[in-house]
Design a protein around this motif. Structure first.
Motif, PDB file in Angstrom:
ATOM      1  N   GLU A 135     -10.199  -6.945  10.908  1.00  0.00           N
ATOM      2  CA  GLU A 135      -9.786  -8.128  10.271  1.00  0.00           C
ATOM      3  C   GLU A 135     -10.626  -9.098   9.602  1.00  0.00           C
ATOM      4  OE1 GLU A 135      -7.104 -10.416  12.579  1.00  0.00           O
ATOM      5  OE2 GLU A 135      -5.945  -8.759  13.327  1.00  0.00           O
ATOM      6  N   ASP A 280      -0.965   0.992  -1.069  1.00  0.00           N
ATOM      7  CA  ASP A 280      -0.231   0.317   0.050  1.00  0.00           C
ATOM      8  C   ASP A 280      -0.128  -1.250   0.113  1.00  0.00           C
ATOM      9  OD1 ASP A 280       1.064  -0.459   2.395  1.00  0.00           O
ATOM     10  OD2 ASP A 280       0.012   1.069   3.714  1.00  0.00           O
ATOM     11  N   PHE A 283       0.000  -3.508   3.041  1.00  0.00           N
ATOM     12  CA  PHE A 283      -1.135  -3.624   3.599  1.00  0.00           C
ATOM     13  C   PHE A 283      -1.939  -4.695   2.956  1.00  0.00           C
ATOM     14  CE2 PHE A 283      -5.410  -2.562   4.537  1.00  0.00           C
ATOM     15  CZ  PHE A 283      -5.589  -2.447   6.065  1.00  0.00           C
ATOM     16  N   MET A 284      -2.105  -4.565   1.542  1.00  0.00           N
ATOM     17  CA  MET A 284      -2.764  -5.284   0.904  1.00  0.00           C
ATOM     18  C   MET A 284      -2.375  -6.923   1.058  1.00  0.00           C
ATOM     19  SD  MET A 284      -3.449  -3.130  -2.576  1.00  0.00           S
ATOM     20  CE  MET A 284      -3.609  -1.395  -2.564  1.00  0.00           C
ATOM     21  N   GLY A 287      -2.952  -8.056   4.686  1.00  0.00           N
ATOM     22  CA  GLY A 287      -4.517  -8.199   4.933  1.00  0.00           C
ATOM     23  C   GLY A 287      -4.888  -9.522   4.195  1.00  0.00           C
ATOM     24  N   GLY A 370      -8.879  -4.391   0.059  1.00  0.00           N
ATOM     25  CA  GLY A 370      -7.671  -3.918   0.841  1.00  0.00           C
ATOM     26  C   GLY A 370      -7.423  -2.382   0.760  1.00  0.00           C
ATOM     27  N   TYR A 371      -7.361  -2.038  -0.491  1.00  0.00           N
ATOM     28  CA  TYR A 371      -7.199  -0.387  -0.816  1.00  0.00           C
ATOM     29  C   TYR A 371      -8.224   0.420  -0.127  1.00  0.00           C
ATOM     30  CZ  TYR A 371      -6.276   3.995  -3.333  1.00  0.00           C
ATOM     31  OH  TYR A 371      -6.152   5.197  -3.649  1.00  0.00           O
ATOM     32  N   ASN A 374      -7.893   0.264   3.675  1.00  0.00           N
ATOM     33  CA  ASN A 374      -6.814   1.078   4.199  1.00  0.00           C
ATOM     34  C   ASN A 374      -7.110   2.570   4.182  1.00  0.00           C
ATOM     35  OD1 ASN A 374      -3.885   1.377   5.078  1.00  0.00           O
ATOM     36  ND2 ASN A 374      -3.699   2.204   2.950  1.00  0.00           N
ATOM     37  N   VAL A 377      -9.312   2.875   7.511  1.00  0.00           N
ATOM     38  CA  VAL A 377      -8.678   2.892   8.820  1.00  0.00           C
ATOM     39  C   VAL A 377      -7.283   3.795   9.047  1.00  0.00           C
ATOM     40  CG1 VAL A 377      -9.116   0.388   8.887  1.00  0.00           C
ATOM     41  CG2 VAL A 377      -6.965   0.946   7.863  1.00  0.00           C
ATOM     42  N   SER A 378      -6.770   4.232   7.918  1.00  0.00           N
ATOM     43  CA  SER A 378      -5.732   5.325   7.929  1.00  0.00           C
ATOM     44  C   SER A 378      -6.333   6.804   8.085  1.00  0.00           C
ATOM     45  CB  SER A 378      -4.849   5.277   6.835  1.00  0.00           C
ATOM     46  OG  SER A 378      -5.432   5.594   5.532  1.00  0.00           O
TER      47      SER A 378
END
Length: 519
Positions: A135, A280, A283-284, A287, A370-371, A374, A377-378
Motif C-alpha cells: 500500500e 487490471d 486494481f489500478m 490502488g 499499479g500495473y 499487480n 503481488v499476483s
C-alpha cells in the motif's frame, strides 16, 4: 513602468565563459580521473544529504505551504504582464510544455519500477513484501512526484516571470529575478556566479536524463531489433535525439517545442489508456484512490519523517534524494516556465504546476506503477527479481513484454521515450541560450545560433560521458548543487515579495489585476 527598449540578444560572454569554466572544472576531472573524481562527488553527496537532509525536507514543506498561501492571497490575481499581454499559448499547449519540460524521460523509467523498490525496501520499518508495504509502495510514488516537486519547479518561475513581464527588466536570468534583494549586485560578480551555477545545474540535469534514457532505449531497441547493446548503438540513439531536439529548438517555442510537447502528451495518454484497458483496471483505480487517501492523511508526516531514532536510510535515499534532484532542476524549469507564462496570473501558474503537474505524474504511477505492482503481488511476473538481477531497463522491457501486442507496444514506447527526452533537451537548450544572452526581454527568443550552440554542447557532453562511463558522477554532482540552491530559492522568494509589496501593496485587487502598476 515602461518596457526597456534597449534589448540585446547577443551572446553574453560574462556568463558564457564562467559557465563553461565551471562545467569543464567538474566534467574534465571526472573524465580524466574517474575513480578519484567519482569518490569526491559521492563524498560530497553523502555530506549534503546526510548532514542537511532536514534542510531539504523543511524546504519542501515550506515551499508547498508558501505557494498555496500565495495562490489564495490577493497577490494571486496579479497578472504576469501588462494590459496588452494575452497568453501566448493555448491552455493545453501551455500545460503540455510545462509537464514535458519538467518530467522528461525520468517518469517513463520510474513509474514502472519505483513501487517495486518501495515494496522491497518499505518506509517506516515495515516488513518487505507485506500488504502494508504494498500500500505504501504506490503512496510514496505519488508523494515523490506530486505537490512538493512541482512546488520546487514553480517557486523560481514566479519571480522570473514577474521580472520579465511586470518589471520589464531585460535579461532572462536568475540573477535578474533576484534583483529585488541583490539590487545593483545582480549585474556584478554575484549575479554572474549565480548564473554560472545555474548553467552547470541545467547541463548536469540533462546528464541525469541521458543517464536514464540511453540505457533504457538501448535495451529496448536491442530486444526489438535482435542486436547486442553496444557503444555504437548508444551513440546512434544519442545522435537521433540530437537531431530531434536540435530541430525543435531551431524552430523555437511555437513551431518546435510546443508541437513536440503536444505530440508527447497525446502519445503518452494513448499508451496509458491502452495499459489501463488491457490491465487490471479495478486494481489500478483502487490502488490510486487508496494511495491518494494515505498521502493526504500522512502528507505532513511524510514531509518531515527523518527517522532520527532507528536511522533507517529510506528518507535519505529516497525523499532527500528526490528533493535535491527537483531543486537542481528548479532553475531550468523556472526560467522555461516563466518564458511561456506571459499573460497568466500568479494563481493560474501555481495551479498549473501544483495541480496539473501533480495530476499528470499521479496518472503515470496509478496506471504503470499499479500495473507493475499487480504483476508482482499476483505472481504473474517476479518484477522484483528481474529488477534486482538485471536493472531498470531490462525490467521495463520485461513488463512491456507482458502487454498484448508486445512488439508494437515496445516500438511505441521507444518513440515516446525519444519525444519525452527531446522535450526536456530542447527546453534545456532554449533556457541555456536565454541565460547566456545579454539583455534578452521576455518578448524575444534567443538567437538561433546560440540555441544551436547549446544543443551541440549538450550532445557533445553526452557523447563524452557515455563513452567514458562518467554519467553517474555528473548526475550526483548536479544534485550536490541543490544544497546552495536552497538559499537561492529563498532569495528569489524574498525578491518577489518585495516587488509585490512595492507595486501592489497599497492597491485594492481586482479579480483580474493587470501586472503593470505604472500603466
Amino acid at each position: 513602468m515602461k518596457r526597456d527598449d534597449v534589448n540585446d540578444d547577443r551572446l553574453e560572454m560574462r556568463v558564457f565563459v564562467p559557465s563553461m569554466l565551471v562545467l569543464a572544472g567538474v566534467v574534465l576531472p571526472l573524465i580524466l580521473f574517474p575513480d578519484a573524481g567519482g569518490a569526491m562527488v559521492n563524498a560530497a553527496f553523502a555530506f549534503a544529504t546526510g548532514k542537511f537532509g532536514w534542510l531539504y525536507m523543511l524546504a519542501g514543506l515550506s515551499t508547498v505551504v508558501f505557494l498555496i498561501g500565495l495562490a489564495f492571497s490577493r497577490y494571486g490575481n496579479v497578472r504576469l504582464g501588462g494590459p496588452e499581454d494575452k497568453p501566448e499559448f493555448s491552455y493545453f499547449s501551455w500545460i503540455a510544455m510545462i509537464f514535458c519540460g519538467g518530467i522528461g524521460i525520468a517518469i517513463v523509467n520510474w513509474a514502472w519500477v519505483e513501487p517495486i523498490y518501495y515494496l522491497q525496501g518499505p518506509p517506516f520499518n515495515l516488513e518487505p513484501g507485506s500488504a502494508a508495504a504494498a500500500e505504501w509502495a504506490l503512496t510514496y510514488g505519488q508523494f515523490h512526484w506530486g505537490l512538493t516537486p512541482w512546488a520546487f519547479y514553480c517557486l523560481p518561475a514566479l519571480p522570473i516571470a514577474y521580472s520579465m513581464y511586470v518589471r520589464r527588466q531585460p535579461g532572462v536570468r536568475l540573477s535578474v529575478a533576484a534583483g529585488g534583494i541583490l539590487g545593483r549586485h545582480s549585474d556584478g560578480w554575484a549575479g554572474v556566479l549565480l548564473d554560472a551555477v545555474v548553467v552547470f545545474g541545467v547541463v548536469g540535469g540533462v546528464g541525469t536524463s541521458l543517464g536514464l534514457a540511453v540505457p533504457l532505449v538501448s535495451e529496448l531497441a536491442s530486444t526489438a531489433l535482435g542486436i547486442q547493446p553496444s557503444l555504437m548503438l548508444d551513440l546512434g540513439i544519442l545522435a537521433i535525439w540530437t537531431m530531434i531536439f536540435g530541430a525543435s529548438v531551431w524552430f523555437g517555442l511555437s513551431k518546435g517545442i510546443r508541437i513536440l510537447s503536444d505530440l508527447n502528451v497525446v502519445l503518452a495518454i494513448a499508451l496509458l489508456a491502452f495499459t489501463f484497458i488491457v490491465g487490471d483496471s479495478l486494481f489500478m483505480l483502487n490502488g490510486w484512490l487508496n494511495s491518494l487517501g494515505k498521502m493526504a492523511n500522512n502528507f505532513l508526516t511524510m514531509s518531515t519523517w527523518t527517522d532520527p531514532i532507528e536511522k533507517s536510510s529510506f528518507a535519505r535515499d529516497w525523499t532527500v534524494f528526490y528533493w535535491a534532484w527537483w531543486i537542481a532542476y528548479a532553475p531550468m524549469m523556472g526560467l522555461f516556465v516563466a518564458r511561456i507564462s506571459r499573460g497568466r496570473t500568479i494563481r493560474e501558474l501555481i495551479v498549473a504546476e501544483l495541480v496539473w503537474g501533480s495530476l499528470g505524474c499521479w496518472v503515470f504511477f496509478a496506471v504503470w506503477g499499479g500495473y507493475a505492482l499487480n504483476l508482482q503481488v499476483s505472481g504473474a511476473l517476479d518484477v522484483g527479481a528481474i529488477l534486482s538481477e538485471r536493472g531498470i531497463p531490462a525490467t521495463v522491457g520485461a513488463i512491456l513484454g507482458t502487454l498484448p501486442l508486445g512488439g508494437l507496444v515496445i516500438a511505441v514506447f521507444i518513440l515516446l521515450c525519444f519525444i519525452f527526452l527531446a522535450t526536456t533537451l530542447d527546453s534545456a537548450a532554449y533556457v541555456l541560450a536565454s541565460v547566456t544572452s545579454r539583455k534578452l526581454s521576455g518578448y524575444q527568443e534567443p538567437r538561433r545560433s546560440i540555441r544551436v550552440i547549446w544543443a551541440l554542447i549538450l550532445a557533445g557532453v553526452g557523447v563524452a560521458l557515455i563513452q567514458l562511463g562518467g554519467l553517474k558522477p555528473v548526475q550526483t554532482s548536479t544534485i550536490v548543487v541543490a544544497l546552495p540552491l536552497i538559499p537561492v530559492l529563498l532569495l528569489l522568494t524574498l525578491s518577489l515579495m518585495r516587488w509585490l509589496k512595492e507595486d501592489f501593496g497599497t492597491q485594492v485587487q481586482a479579480d483580474h489585476l493587470v501586472g503593470d502598476p505604472a500603466e
